[in-house]
Scaffold this active site. Structure first.
Site, PDB file in Angstrom:
ATOM      1  N   GLY A  86      50.189  41.240  44.876  1.00 21.50           N
ATOM      2  CA  GLY A  86      50.343  41.783  43.529  1.00 21.50           C
ATOM      3  C   GLY A  86      49.941  43.240  43.431  1.00 21.50           C
ATOM      4  N   ARG A  87      49.201  43.693  44.434  1.00 24.78           N
ATOM      5  CA  ARG A  87      48.790  45.105  44.400  1.00 24.78           C
ATOM      6  C   ARG A  87      48.755  45.673  45.809  1.00 24.78           C
ATOM      7  NH1 ARG A  87      42.270  45.157  44.171  1.00 24.78           N
ATOM      8  NH2 ARG A  87      41.944  43.078  44.963  1.00 24.78           N
ATOM      9  N   GLY A 120      48.565  46.237  39.461  1.00 24.16           N
ATOM     10  CA  GLY A 120      48.884  46.599  40.840  1.00 24.16           C
ATOM     11  C   GLY A 120      47.979  47.670  41.425  1.00 24.16           C
ATOM     12  N   ARG A 177      48.979  34.153  55.998  1.00 24.23           N
ATOM     13  CA  ARG A 177      47.819  33.404  55.538  1.00 24.23           C
ATOM     14  C   ARG A 177      48.129  31.914  55.518  1.00 24.23           C
ATOM     15  NH1 ARG A 177      46.145  37.454  51.431  1.00 24.23           N
ATOM     16  NH2 ARG A 177      47.364  39.255  52.032  1.00 24.23           N
ATOM     17  N   ASP A 246      44.636  31.554  50.272  1.00 23.93           N
ATOM     18  CA  ASP A 246      45.405  32.795  50.416  1.00 23.93           C
ATOM     19  C   ASP A 246      44.558  33.898  51.038  1.00 23.93           C
ATOM     20  OD1 ASP A 246      44.250  32.290  47.739  1.00 23.93           O
ATOM     21  OD2 ASP A 246      44.630  34.417  47.440  1.00 23.93           O
ATOM     22  N   ASN A 247      43.261  33.663  51.165  1.00 20.62           N
ATOM     23  CA  ASN A 247      42.390  34.655  51.790  1.00 20.62           C
ATOM     24  C   ASN A 247      41.929  34.206  53.166  1.00 20.62           C
ATOM     25  OD1 ASN A 247      42.603  36.333  49.589  1.00 20.62           O
ATOM     26  ND2 ASN A 247      40.784  35.516  48.584  1.00 20.62           N
TER      27      ASN A 247
HETATM   28  P1  AMP Z   1      42.372  38.422  45.544  1.00 18.24           P
HETATM   29  O1  AMP Z   1      41.349  37.769  44.680  1.00 18.24           O
HETATM   30  O2  AMP Z   1      42.137  39.901  45.768  1.00 18.24           O
HETATM   31  O3  AMP Z   1      42.616  37.685  46.804  1.00 18.24           O
HETATM   32  O4  AMP Z   1      43.726  38.388  44.701  1.00 18.24           O
HETATM   33  C1  AMP Z   1      44.316  37.205  44.245  1.00 18.24           C
HETATM   34  C2  AMP Z   1      45.713  37.478  43.737  1.00 18.24           C
HETATM   35  O5  AMP Z   1      45.676  38.377  42.613  1.00 18.24           O
HETATM   36  C3  AMP Z   1      46.614  38.146  44.761  1.00 18.24           C
HETATM   37  O6  AMP Z   1      47.899  37.628  44.605  1.00 18.24           O
HETATM   38  C4  AMP Z   1      46.552  39.592  44.377  1.00 18.24           C
HETATM   39  O7  AMP Z   1      47.681  40.303  44.810  1.00 18.24           O
HETATM   40  C5  AMP Z   1      46.489  39.512  42.860  1.00 18.24           C
HETATM   41  N1  AMP Z   1      45.858  40.711  42.263  1.00 18.24           N
HETATM   42  C6  AMP Z   1      44.576  41.104  42.367  1.00 18.24           C
HETATM   43  N2  AMP Z   1      44.374  42.252  41.690  1.00 18.24           N
HETATM   44  C7  AMP Z   1      45.563  42.613  41.140  1.00 18.24           C
HETATM   45  C8  AMP Z   1      46.006  43.707  40.325  1.00 18.24           C
HETATM   46  N3  AMP Z   1      45.197  44.681  39.933  1.00 18.24           N
HETATM   47  N4  AMP Z   1      47.309  43.713  39.957  1.00 18.24           N
HETATM   48  C9  AMP Z   1      48.148  42.752  40.344  1.00 18.24           C
HETATM   49  N5  AMP Z   1      47.797  41.702  41.091  1.00 18.24           N
HETATM   50  C10 AMP Z   1      46.514  41.617  41.509  1.00 18.24           C
HETATM   51 MG    MG Z   2      43.590  37.884  48.469  1.00 16.88          MG
END
Ligand code: AMP
Ligand code: MG
Length: 463
Positions: A86-87, A120, A177, A246-247
């Site tokens: 997402g980013r 993003g 992943r 996913d991590n």
């Molecule tokens: P994370 O907790 O960093 O593993 O993110 C979990 C999900 O949220 C993933 O799909 C990321 O791409 C999405 N995500 C996190 N931060 C953002 C953001 N600022 N904008 C869009 N998507 C995000």
């Molecule tokens: Mg992640």
């Protein structure tokens, strides 16, 4: 010199990715740059100024039609969700002179089709955190994604308040992943899933590509990589904090440094993440969660293990049980080394007694092992334990106990300073973290545990 990009991932069915362009930034500025990693990639930036380096790192000098973001799904705190980058976007897969392939990813580069309601973007603090901690992990000799650079974008990003925007240039063996497999297994067309697993095996374990047991061996290899990784986390007191499927990267690299943190005081139930109210991802739970995630992975390709589902499940269960036993053995081996004990002996009792004393007396995890190495333990606390220990045969192990870990209070202080354009300590700490086993560093402030008023109890997801 520029990138040497390939795009093997985009030969997968296009449901697995979307082509994306990064946002344009008016005032990108190079805050952190990892020259050692650039050398490993065989990219020579010596004749480029910071401005040019930013342009190269942000992919401005190349055709951007092929940049892409990846689709994936995942269990977040046990709940299944469709996700995706997402980013983040991949500039490409860089191939160095030794023919090694590295994903080059921009994190915080703007919205993608997977952004859902997010902007993003990424902010400076979390990107500095990821740079410092992922590089610290690498120098602790723990598999991790790497950080090539942090670039500030000149934007102000709205979170709880306005924060400086930043992009992390992340380098990984691959970004596939457990969640990528979960996404693939939802697709109606099973040949789309078969493409993914074939691609992953070819990319990560080409040596088993033609083996007629390749799916079973693939699973065993992933199990081994993951338990080795968790044991290494436990060795240095690392709490990932958000072990969603996913991590969890199939390459066995630590990925996504959101609310992660290192233990100061030893308590196996420690949780830092503000959103982990139930302690699902606490220090001591990490092995259990690892096995839970591995079971989620196995579910995605049961049909390839055996035509008979019951038989497939029993094969997978046997493998997981074997690995649970192996985990115990490897954990004890690791802890024995931390205590300089002979790994051929059964050290379970003496190891657990040592950990219990640390726990009861609220001692610092990292420093207590170093104090033991230096004959500097608190006699009152350890008197009885030392009586037993002194009769043991002791051995010397290299790099079992780090002197320097990226403690939370130091990272938080550095981020605060950097937000006010004072980067002196940031650069100094980034250098210090390159030699975490150097005993000389005991003399520095970086060795000291936090004072009571410096302790950080809570960390936040890095958005
Ligand atoms: P994370 O907790 O960093 O593993 O993110 C979990 C999900 O949220 C993933 O799909 C990321 O791409 C999405 N995500 C996190 N931060 C953002 C953001 N600022 N904008 C869009 N998507 C995000
Ligand atoms: Mg992640």
């Amino acid at each position: 010199m520029d990138w040497n990009f390939d795009y093997s991932y985009t030969e997968l069915p296009n449901i697995y990715y979307r082509n994306v362009k990064p946002d344009i930034y008016e005032k990108p500025k190079l805050l952190l740059f990892n020259h050692d990693l650039a050398n490993e990639l065989d990219i020579d930036f010596n004749n480029n100024n910071d401005h040019e380096i930013c342009d190269i790192l942000l992919g401005k000098k190349i055709d951007n039609k092929q940049f892409f973001s990846q689709a994936y799904a995942g269990h977040q705190f046990g709940h299944f969700t469709i996700l995706g980058d997402g980013r983040a976007l991949l500039l490409g897969e860089h191939i160095n002179k030794d023919n090694k392939r590295f994903d080059i990813q921009l994190k915080g580069s703007g919205q993608t089709p997977y952004s859902r309601n997010g902007d993003g973007k990424a902010t400076l603090g979390p990107m500095i955190r990821e740079y410092l901690i992922s590089e610290a992990m690498h120098h602790l000799q723990i598999p991790s994604t790497r950080a090539l650079a942090v670039i500030t974008t000149g934007e102000k990003i709205l979170r709880e308040k306005f924060e400086p925007g930043a992009i992390l240039v992340r380098v990984a063996k691959s970004h596939i992943r457990v969640g990528t497999f979960q996404f693939g297994s939802l697709l109606k067309n099973t040949s789309d899933f078969d493409n993914l697993i074939t691609y992953t095996i070819n990319r990560l374990f080409p040596e088993i590509e033609n083996n007629n047991q390749k799916y079973i061996i693939f699973f065993k290899k992933i199990c081994e990589l993951q338990i080795n990784l968790i044991i290494e986390w436990m060795r240095v007191g690392f709490i990932h904090g958000v072990m969603n499927t996913d991590n969890m990267s199939l390459s066995g690299e630590t990925i996504d440094y959101g609310p992660c943190a290192f233990l100061d005081i030893y308590n196996p139930k420690t949780v830092f993440s503000s959103i982990d109210k139930m302690g699902r991802y606490s220090y001591e739970n990490q092995s259990k969660i690892c096995f839970w995630n591995l079971a989620r992975l196995a579910e995605t390709f049961l049909h390839l293990i055996d035509n008979n589902e019951k038989k497939s499940i029993s094969i997978i269960e046997n493998i997981l049980n074997e690995y649970k036993e192996m985990f115990e053995k490897k954990w004890l081996n690791m802890m024995s080394k931390k205590l300089s004990l002979d790994t051929n002996h059964n050290n379970k009792e003496i190891v657990n007694d040592f950990l219990d004393l640390m726990h009861i007396h609220k001692l610092d995890y990292t420093n207590t092992f170093i104090n033991l190495e230096n004959n500097n333990l608190d006699d009152k606390i350890f008197k009885k334990w030392l009586n037993v220990y002194q009769n043991k045969k002791l051995l010397k192990y290299d790099k079992a106990n780090p002197v320097i870990i990226p403690r939370n209070h130091i990272i938080e202080k550095i981020i605060n300073e950097s937000s006010n354009n004072n980067n002196e300590n940031l650069y100094e700490f980034a250098e210090i973290l390159k030699n975490p086993y150097n005993k000389e560093l005991i003399k520095t402030n970086y060795f000291n545990k936090p004072k009571n008023d410096e302790r950080v109890y809570e960390t936040f997801c890095g958005t």
